[in-house]
Design a protein around this motif. Structure first.
Motif, PDB file in Angstrom:
ATOM      1  N   ALA A  58       0.921  -1.291  -0.071  1.00 21.67           N
ATOM      2  CA  ALA A  58       0.223  -0.166  -0.040  1.00 21.67           C
ATOM      3  C   ALA A  58       0.797   1.335   0.070  1.00 21.67           C
ATOM      4  CB  ALA A  58      -1.001   0.101   1.022  1.00 21.67           C
ATOM      5  N   LYS A  59       1.597   1.474  -1.086  1.00 21.47           N
ATOM      6  CA  LYS A  59       2.471   2.638  -1.085  1.00 21.47           C
ATOM      7  C   LYS A  59       2.358   3.175  -2.670  1.00 21.47           C
ATOM      8  CE  LYS A  59       6.116   1.055   2.051  1.00 21.47           C
ATOM      9  NZ  LYS A  59       7.642   0.833   2.252  1.00 21.47           N
ATOM     10  N   LYS A  60       2.504   4.523  -2.654  1.00 21.75           N
ATOM     11  CA  LYS A  60       2.207   5.163  -4.082  1.00 21.75           C
ATOM     12  C   LYS A  60       3.193   4.713  -5.009  1.00 21.75           C
ATOM     13  CE  LYS A  60      -0.414   9.169  -2.021  1.00 21.75           C
ATOM     14  NZ  LYS A  60      -0.537  10.427  -1.759  1.00 21.75           N
ATOM     15  N   GLU A  61       4.424   4.474  -4.497  1.00 18.79           N
ATOM     16  CA  GLU A  61       5.572   4.156  -5.921  1.00 18.79           C
ATOM     17  C   GLU A  61       5.197   2.888  -6.327  1.00 18.79           C
ATOM     18  OE1 GLU A  61       7.513   3.709  -1.374  1.00 18.79           O
ATOM     19  OE2 GLU A  61       6.019   5.062  -2.487  1.00 18.79           O
ATOM     20  N   ASP A  62       4.608   1.978  -5.423  1.00 17.53           N
ATOM     21  CA  ASP A  62       4.431   0.711  -5.818  1.00 17.53           C
ATOM     22  C   ASP A  62       3.189   0.637  -7.166  1.00 17.53           C
ATOM     23  OD1 ASP A  62       6.055  -0.081  -3.992  1.00 17.53           O
ATOM     24  OD2 ASP A  62       4.702  -1.689  -3.477  1.00 17.53           O
ATOM     25  N   PHE A  63       2.182   1.826  -6.596  1.00 19.41           N
ATOM     26  CA  PHE A  63       1.306   1.728  -7.399  1.00 19.41           C
ATOM     27  C   PHE A  63       1.512   2.543  -8.954  1.00 19.41           C
ATOM     28  CE2 PHE A  63      -2.534   4.316  -9.084  1.00 19.41           C
ATOM     29  CZ  PHE A  63      -3.469   3.402  -9.360  1.00 19.41           C
ATOM     30  N   GLU A  64       2.476   3.275  -8.913  1.00 15.31           N
ATOM     31  CA  GLU A  64       2.863   3.848 -10.138  1.00 15.31           C
ATOM     32  C   GLU A  64       3.591   2.666 -11.028  1.00 15.31           C
ATOM     33  OE1 GLU A  64       2.574   6.857 -11.214  1.00 15.31           O
ATOM     34  OE2 GLU A  64       1.444   7.159  -9.273  1.00 15.31           O
ATOM     35  N   ILE A  65       4.091   1.587 -10.545  1.00 14.43           N
ATOM     36  CA  ILE A  65       4.681   0.641 -11.331  1.00 14.43           C
ATOM     37  C   ILE A  65       3.444  -0.046 -12.020  1.00 14.43           C
ATOM     38  CG2 ILE A  65       5.996  -1.564 -11.460  1.00 14.43           C
ATOM     39  CD1 ILE A  65       7.248  -0.571  -8.782  1.00 14.43           C
ATOM     40  N   VAL A  66       2.503  -0.303 -11.254  1.00 16.60           N
ATOM     41  CA  VAL A  66       1.159  -0.978 -11.886  1.00 16.60           C
ATOM     42  C   VAL A  66       0.742  -0.272 -13.148  1.00 16.60           C
ATOM     43  CG1 VAL A  66      -1.239  -1.810 -11.536  1.00 16.60           C
ATOM     44  CG2 VAL A  66       0.821  -2.194  -9.737  1.00 16.60           C
ATOM     45  N   LYS A  67       0.664   1.160 -12.784  1.00 15.97           N
ATOM     46  CA  LYS A  67       0.264   1.823 -13.755  1.00 15.97           C
ATOM     47  C   LYS A  67       0.873   2.014 -15.250  1.00 15.97           C
ATOM     48  CE  LYS A  67      -0.093   5.950 -11.921  1.00 15.97           C
ATOM     49  NZ  LYS A  67      -0.879   7.355 -11.734  1.00 15.97           N
ATOM     50  N   SER A  68       2.004   1.890 -14.951  1.00 12.91           N
ATOM     51  CA  SER A  68       3.103   1.755 -16.147  1.00 12.91           C
ATOM     52  C   SER A  68       3.265   0.609 -16.856  1.00 12.91           C
ATOM     53  CB  SER A  68       4.466   1.937 -15.631  1.00 12.91           C
ATOM     54  OG  SER A  68       5.111   0.812 -14.955  1.00 12.91           O
ATOM     55  N   LEU A  69       2.587  -0.545 -16.404  1.00 15.07           N
ATOM     56  CA  LEU A  69       2.594  -1.844 -17.050  1.00 15.07           C
ATOM     57  C   LEU A  69       1.196  -1.804 -17.683  1.00 15.07           C
ATOM     58  CD1 LEU A  69       4.682  -4.250 -14.362  1.00 15.07           C
ATOM     59  CD2 LEU A  69       5.276  -3.251 -16.601  1.00 15.07           C
ATOM     60  N   GLY A  70       0.061  -1.205 -17.225  1.00 16.90           N
ATOM     61  CA  GLY A  70      -1.050  -1.340 -18.130  1.00 16.90           C
ATOM     62  C   GLY A  70      -1.948  -2.533 -17.413  1.00 16.90           C
ATOM     63  N   ILE A  71      -1.494  -2.731 -16.343  1.00 19.90           N
ATOM     64  CA  ILE A  71      -2.452  -3.857 -15.571  1.00 19.90           C
ATOM     65  C   ILE A  71      -3.651  -3.442 -15.040  1.00 19.90           C
ATOM     66  CG2 ILE A  71      -2.400  -5.438 -13.721  1.00 19.90           C
ATOM     67  CD1 ILE A  71       0.707  -5.718 -13.881  1.00 19.90           C
ATOM     68  N   LYS A  72      -4.835  -4.003 -15.333  1.00 15.68           N
ATOM     69  CA  LYS A  72      -6.205  -3.763 -14.957  1.00 15.68           C
ATOM     70  C   LYS A  72      -6.576  -3.770 -13.685  1.00 15.68           C
ATOM     71  CE  LYS A  72      -6.517  -1.888 -19.158  1.00 15.68           C
ATOM     72  NZ  LYS A  72      -6.438  -0.759 -19.534  1.00 15.68           N
ATOM     73  N   GLU A  73      -5.888  -4.482 -12.850  1.00 17.35           N
ATOM     74  CA  GLU A  73      -6.342  -4.988 -11.641  1.00 17.35           C
ATOM     75  C   GLU A  73      -5.091  -5.360 -10.609  1.00 17.35           C
ATOM     76  OE1 GLU A  73      -8.329  -8.714  -9.382  1.00 17.35           O
ATOM     77  OE2 GLU A  73      -9.522  -7.619 -11.096  1.00 17.35           O
ATOM     78  N   THR A  74      -5.080  -4.814  -9.511  1.00 13.10           N
ATOM     79  CA  THR A  74      -4.025  -5.100  -8.689  1.00 13.10           C
ATOM     80  C   THR A  74      -4.435  -5.534  -7.114  1.00 13.10           C
ATOM     81  OG1 THR A  74      -1.813  -4.520  -7.861  1.00 13.10           O
ATOM     82  CG2 THR A  74      -3.565  -2.682  -7.899  1.00 13.10           C
ATOM     83  N   GLY A  75      -3.493  -6.446  -6.768  1.00 16.29           N
ATOM     84  CA  GLY A  75      -3.805  -6.677  -5.202  1.00 16.29           C
ATOM     85  C   GLY A  75      -3.022  -5.764  -4.559  1.00 16.29           C
ATOM     86  N   ILE A  76      -3.461  -5.344  -3.326  1.00 14.14           N
ATOM     87  CA  ILE A  76      -2.995  -4.182  -2.489  1.00 14.14           C
ATOM     88  C   ILE A  76      -3.087  -5.071  -0.986  1.00 14.14           C
ATOM     89  CG2 ILE A  76      -3.034  -1.959  -1.484  1.00 14.14           C
ATOM     90  CD1 ILE A  76      -4.699  -1.218  -4.109  1.00 14.14           C
ATOM     91  N   LEU A  77      -1.736  -4.856  -0.319  1.00 11.17           N
ATOM     92  CA  LEU A  77      -1.698  -5.281   0.757  1.00 11.17           C
ATOM     93  C   LEU A  77      -2.134  -4.481   1.998  1.00 11.17           C
ATOM     94  CD1 LEU A  77      -0.349  -7.627   2.622  1.00 11.17           C
ATOM     95  CD2 LEU A  77       1.822  -6.476   2.552  1.00 11.17           C
ATOM     96  N   VAL A  78      -3.066  -4.934   2.659  1.00 12.59           N
ATOM     97  CA  VAL A  78      -3.714  -4.130   3.715  1.00 12.59           C
ATOM     98  C   VAL A  78      -3.807  -5.051   4.928  1.00 12.59           C
ATOM     99  CG1 VAL A  78      -4.725  -2.394   2.107  1.00 12.59           C
ATOM    100  CG2 VAL A  78      -6.195  -4.392   2.806  1.00 12.59           C
ATOM    101  N   SER A  79      -2.737  -5.204   5.539  1.00 11.24           N
ATOM    102  CA  SER A  79      -2.702  -5.830   6.630  1.00 11.24           C
ATOM    103  C   SER A  79      -3.790  -5.399   7.742  1.00 11.24           C
ATOM    104  CB  SER A  79      -1.361  -5.614   7.408  1.00 11.24           C
ATOM    105  OG  SER A  79      -0.242  -5.882   6.452  1.00 11.24           O
ATOM    106  N   CYS A  80      -4.465  -6.343   8.375  1.00  6.46           N
ATOM    107  CA  CYS A  80      -5.751  -6.066   9.101  1.00  6.46           C
ATOM    108  C   CYS A  80      -5.292  -6.475  10.473  1.00  6.46           C
ATOM    109  CB  CYS A  80      -7.077  -6.389   8.582  1.00  6.46           C
ATOM    110  SG  CYS A  80      -7.021  -8.031   8.375  1.00  6.46           S
TER     111      CYS A  80
END
Length: 452
Positions: A128-150
């Motif tokens: 759950a970090k913005k820099e990780d999310f930027e990688i997903v956007k750059s690859l054109g992936i339509k769905e991503t898991g996001i670690l949200v420890s609960c």
């Protein structure tokens, strides 16, 4: 105490509220740590609610790589092909997830995307970090898991945060995904040690609000990170799988199609817990091929294919025989050792050593075979020859060998040549042998006795 009208149950219910706490709730009455965890009962029985569609998802390239040497790009692409062939256009093998951090990770993702397969879909896994999310956007992936420890174990001890700080960070990254048009799949890590009513449900309520505002799905993955979940009716939260799934669907108002279970096998319950998740309202169960994953592993994908067929009464188009091809690939090309007794994929999963079982197989294989493994998995039942196989086991072995070799001969127990082979086997053990007879050894003996 607040109440609200539940759109799923159509009645007024208590609204579960977020509870910030100064000290973590570690459920020491259930998880003392210096003792084996306890099964505590609240005797609450919730109804089964099987979704209209059931799906199998895959984490072979993510969790499956955390416990072994990384696959090569070529291996990832071939395994992805196998998953596609197993799905066979059915849409049951819904998606698989990838790491996206290294250069190799990214190249593998792009190569798999280039294949253009509808199923399984290519998805990612990030923190759950913005820099990780930027990688997903750059690859054109339509769905991503996001670690949200609960659980408070993770929020307080790992993240060094309070519940409110963690909640704020999680909601920010989910909002960023929605704004970019990428479906977020929130991985509720360690849900079986989490405060279900004080953190999990209130967090889910906030996620469903974001979903409505964005008019996009926000998926939930309930992660039994340490395999602590229990399928037993009446076990108390946070260990009860039925109550977790029922609660997320009915109190969290999460559509079954957005809910996924991720299990581990620490207490030998990965498969049954995954099945219970299906039965109580989750459409998706997350798996890995051969169960390869952290510590004791994940829920095996091939096991859930069989569970799916048992529940639905049909493979619904899946090409089940591909399971055997996948097992062969892992053994021969990757060098992975599958324990021989492993159901469906082990060398000996449908083999017998016992003479009485062999005699039954010789009369009718249905007596001692779980189903027509030859037809369904391309693996007919076999016998392993040792001191206890008896003459029936030797007859089955010889007839199978002749059939596989294209030799138009079948023998029975009265054949004197079979008696000679049995005498050779008996002599081996009379002289102190304590290992089974290998196929290669027996082939040479049969060739000599039968003059082949």
């Amino acid at each position: 105490m607040n109440v609200k009208f539940n759109q799923k149950t159509h009645i007024l219910e208590i609204e579960y509220q977020f509870r910030d706490v100064e000290e973590p709730n570690l459920f020491r009455n259930i998880y003392p740590y210096n003792e084996v965890p306890r099964l505590v009962f609240n005797h609450r029985i919730v109804p089964m609610n099987v979704p209209e569609r059931l799906y199998i998802t895959d984490t072979t390239f993510r969790d499956g790589q955390q416990s072994r040497s990384p696959y090569t790009i070529e291996q990832i692409c071939r395994i992805y092909d196998y998953l596609h062939e197993l799905d066979n256009g059915s849409g049951v093998i819904l998606h698989t997830e990838f790491f996206v951090y290294s250069k190799q990770d990214k190249e593998a993702v792009l190569k798999c995307l280039e294949k253009g397969y509808d199923f399984p879909k290519v998805t990612a896994w990030i923190r759950a970090k913005k820099e990780d999310f930027e990688i997903v956007k750059s690859l054109g992936i339509k769905e991503t898991g996001i670690l949200v420890s609960c659980s408070d174990y993770h929020i307080f001890k790992k993240l060094r945060m309070t519940r409110s700080q963690a909640l704020k960070q999680y909601l920010e990254i989910v909002s960023a995904a929605l704004e970019a048009g990428i479906i977020p799949r929130c991985h509720f890590e360690d849900i079986t040690r989490a405060d279900f009513y004080g953190f999990v449900l209130p967090f889910i309520n906030e996620l469903m609000k974001l979903s409505k505002e964005a008019n996009m799905p926000v998926k939930i993955r309930a992660c039994d990170t340490l395999g602590l979940g229990s399928p037993i009716p009446g076990v108390a939260l946070p260990r009860s799988v039925p109550q977790i799934i029922y609660g997320i669907v009915n109190y969290g108002e999460v559509p079954s199609e957005w809910l996924e279970w991720h299990g581990h096998n620490d207490f030998y319950k990965a498969v049954i817990n995954s099945t219970m998740a299906w039965l109580y309202g989750a459409s998706m169960v997350n798996t890995s091929l051969l169960g390869i994953g952290e510590r004791t592993g994940n829920t095996p994908l091939e096991a859930m294919v069989m569970e799916y067929i048992q529940i639905r009464g049909s493979a619904d188009g899946m090409n089940v025989a591909v399971i055997s091809e996948i097992a062969d690939y892992f053994k021969k090309e990757i060098g992975y050792e599958i324990p021989p007794m492993t159901p469906f994929v082990g060398d000996n999963f449908n083999a017998t050593r016992a003479g009485i079982h062999a005699d039954g197989l010789m009369k009718d294989e249905e007596i001692y075979n779980i189903f027509d493994t030859g037809k369904i998995l391309g693996r007919p039942p076999k016998v392993i020859i040792d001191a206890y196989s008896g003459i029936a086991g030797i007859v089955i072995w010889i007839n199978r060998y002749f059939k596989d070799s294209g030799i138009d001969v079948q023998v029975d127990k009265k054949d004197p040549r079979v008696q000679k082979v049995k005498e050779w086997v008996d002599n081996q053990y009379e002289n102190g042998r304590n290992t089974s007879i290998s196929d290669d050894e027996l082939k040479e003996v049969v060739k000599e006795v039968f003059g082949i």
